[in-house]
Design a protein around this motif. Structure first.
Motif, PDB file in Angstrom:
ATOM      1  N   UNK A  15      -6.550  -4.889   2.140  1.00 19.89           N
ATOM      2  CA  UNK A  15      -5.710  -6.090   2.104  1.00 19.89           C
ATOM      3  C   UNK A  15      -5.007  -6.254   0.761  1.00 19.89           C
ATOM      4  N   UNK A  16      -3.834  -6.855   0.776  1.00 18.90           N
ATOM      5  CA  UNK A  16      -3.075  -7.073  -0.452  1.00 18.90           C
ATOM      6  C   UNK A  16      -3.871  -7.901  -1.455  1.00 18.90           C
ATOM      7  N   UNK A  17      -4.625  -8.895  -0.984  1.00 21.97           N
ATOM      8  CA  UNK A  17      -5.383  -9.760  -1.891  1.00 21.97           C
ATOM      9  C   UNK A  17      -6.439  -8.962  -2.651  1.00 21.97           C
ATOM     10  N   UNK A  18      -6.963  -7.908  -2.054  1.00 28.94           N
ATOM     11  CA  UNK A  18      -7.910  -7.041  -2.751  1.00 28.94           C
ATOM     12  C   UNK A  18      -7.184  -6.194  -3.788  1.00 28.94           C
ATOM     13  N   UNK A  19      -6.001  -5.698  -3.430  1.00 27.49           N
ATOM     14  CA  UNK A  19      -5.240  -4.841  -4.328  1.00 27.49           C
ATOM     15  C   UNK A  19      -4.581  -5.614  -5.461  1.00 27.49           C
ATOM     16  N   UNK A  20      -4.560  -6.941  -5.371  1.00 24.11           N
ATOM     17  CA  UNK A  20      -3.941  -7.753  -6.422  1.00 24.11           C
ATOM     18  C   UNK A  20      -4.820  -7.892  -7.659  1.00 24.11           C
ATOM     19  N   UNK A  80       0.831  -1.199   0.000  1.00 23.53           N
ATOM     20  CA  UNK A  80       0.000   0.000   0.000  1.00 23.53           C
ATOM     21  C   UNK A  80       0.867   1.250   0.000  1.00 23.53           C
ATOM     22  N   UNK A  81       0.343   2.304  -0.624  1.00 19.00           N
ATOM     23  CA  UNK A  81       1.029   3.582  -0.623  1.00 19.00           C
ATOM     24  C   UNK A  81       1.151   4.101   0.807  1.00 19.00           C
ATOM     25  N   UNK A  82       2.285   4.681   1.113  1.00 16.71           N
ATOM     26  CA  UNK A  82       2.561   5.129   2.476  1.00 16.71           C
ATOM     27  C   UNK A  82       1.506   6.109   2.976  1.00 16.71           C
ATOM     28  N   UNK A  83       0.987   6.960   2.070  1.00 18.92           N
ATOM     29  CA  UNK A  83       0.043   7.996   2.486  1.00 18.92           C
ATOM     30  C   UNK A  83      -1.328   7.445   2.851  1.00 18.92           C
ATOM     31  N   UNK A  84      -1.678   6.254   2.346  1.00 23.08           N
ATOM     32  CA  UNK A  84      -2.995   5.681   2.640  1.00 23.08           C
ATOM     33  C   UNK A  84      -2.931   4.399   3.446  1.00 23.08           C
TER      34      UNK A  84
END
Length: 246
Positions: free
Chosen positions: A214-219, A203-207
Motif C-alpha cells: 500500500x502507498x501508506x506503507x511506502x510513504x 509502486x515500481x512497474x516491475x513489482x
C-alpha cells in the motif's frame, strides 16, 4: 455476526463451517481489555477435545484462485488448566505449522498466515492433536488475492508469513488501506532516522502486481545517520512453504 470497528469487515460465527468442538469463553483474569476491545474474536475459543483431527471446511471459494488464510489463537486459560497446548495445523492434507507459543503466558496471542492457490471449490483447515494438550482456535480468516500476487505461491506450494514490517511507520496498517487486509506492523530502530512523505508513492512497474504494498506503507521509511552506520534487525528462519509431513 458483527462488523469490525477498524476494518469494517464482517465476521460471522464458525458454526456453519465445522460440526466439531465446543465454544468456551477465555478467563476474565487472563483477558487483556485493550486487545479484546480491538479483537472481540479473542474473547472465546473453539476447542476440540477427544479428537485426533478436527477440521473447518471453508466454502464457497473459486477453484484455481489465490487466497490468504490466517489462523489466530489466544489461549486465555479458557479451560482453567493454565497449560498452553502444542498442536499441529494443516491446510487440507498438507502440514501448515506447529502451534507452539514461544512463552508460557496465557495472555499471549499468536497468528499464522499462508498464501496459496486452492484447486477446489472448498478447503479444509485442520487442527491435529499431538498429545500435548487440546487443540483450539480463536478465529479464522480467508482473504481473496489477485492471482498475479506472490507468484511463488501455487497449487503445490504455499507461502508462510515470517514478518511484515512497516518501516518508519507509527501504527499498524490493515484494510481498507491494504485491500487484502495484510497487517503491516510498525518497525523503528533507535539509531535510525525516520523519513516520510505526504505524497502518494507509486509502486515500481516491475513489482506492482507482485507485492502490491500500500502507498501508506511506502510513504514511510528509515535510513542511517551516516553511511558507516548499519541498520540491523533479526528474524527467525523457518520453512517458508506448506508441504506434506510424514
Amino acid at each position: 455476526s458483527y462488523v469490525d470497528e477498524l476494518t469494517k469487515l464482517r465476521y460471522t460465527t464458525d458454526a456453519g463451517f465445522t460440526d466439531a468442538g465446543s465454544n468456551h469463553n477465555v478467563s476474565i483474569r487472563h483477558t487483556n481489555p485493550e486487545y479484546t476491545k480491538r479483537y472481540p474474536q479473542a474473547e472465546n475459543v473453539r476447542s476440540f477435545p477427544g479428537a485426533v483431527r478436527s477440521c473447518y471446511t471453508l466454502r464457497p471459494i473459486v477453484s484455481g484462485s489465490k487466497y490468504l488464510l490466517r489462523a489466530s489463537f489466544m489461549y486465555g486459560n479458557y479451560d482453567g488448566l493454565n497449560m498452553i497446548p502444542v498442536f499441529d495445523l494443516y491446510l487440507g492434507v498438507n502440514f501448515w505449522m506447529t502451534v507452539n507459543f514461544s512463552k508460557d503466558d496465557p495472555d499471549l496471542a499468536f497468528y499464522s498466515e499462508v498464501i496459496t492457490v486452492l484447486p477446489e471449490d472448498s478447503v479444509q483447515v485442520c487442527l491435529v492433536d499431538t498429545g500435548l494438550g487440546t487443540p483450539f482456535i480463536s478465529w479464522l480468516e480467508l482473504r481473496p488475492l489477485k492471482n498475479t500476487l506472490y507468484p511463488q505461491a501455487n497449487v503445490t506450494q504455499a507461502l508462510a508469513l515470517s514478518r511484515r514490517w512497516n518501516f518508519g511507520g507509527d501504527r499498524m496498517i490493515r484494510y481498507p488501506e491494504d485491500p487484502y487486509d495484510r497487517p503491516w506492523f510498525p518497525w523503528n530502530d533507535p539509531g535510525s532516522l525516520q523519513i516520510s512523505t505526504e505524497q502518494k508513492v507509486e509502486r515500481d512497474e516491475s513489482t506492482r502486481e507482485i507485492f502490491h504494498a500500500p502507498s501508506v506503507v511506502m510513504q514511510t521509511a528509515i535510513t542511517t545517520p551516516n553511511v558507516s552506520t548499519d541498520i540491523e534487525f533479526g528474524y527467525n528462519v523457518r520453512t517458508d512453504h506448506v508441504y506434506p509431513k510424514p
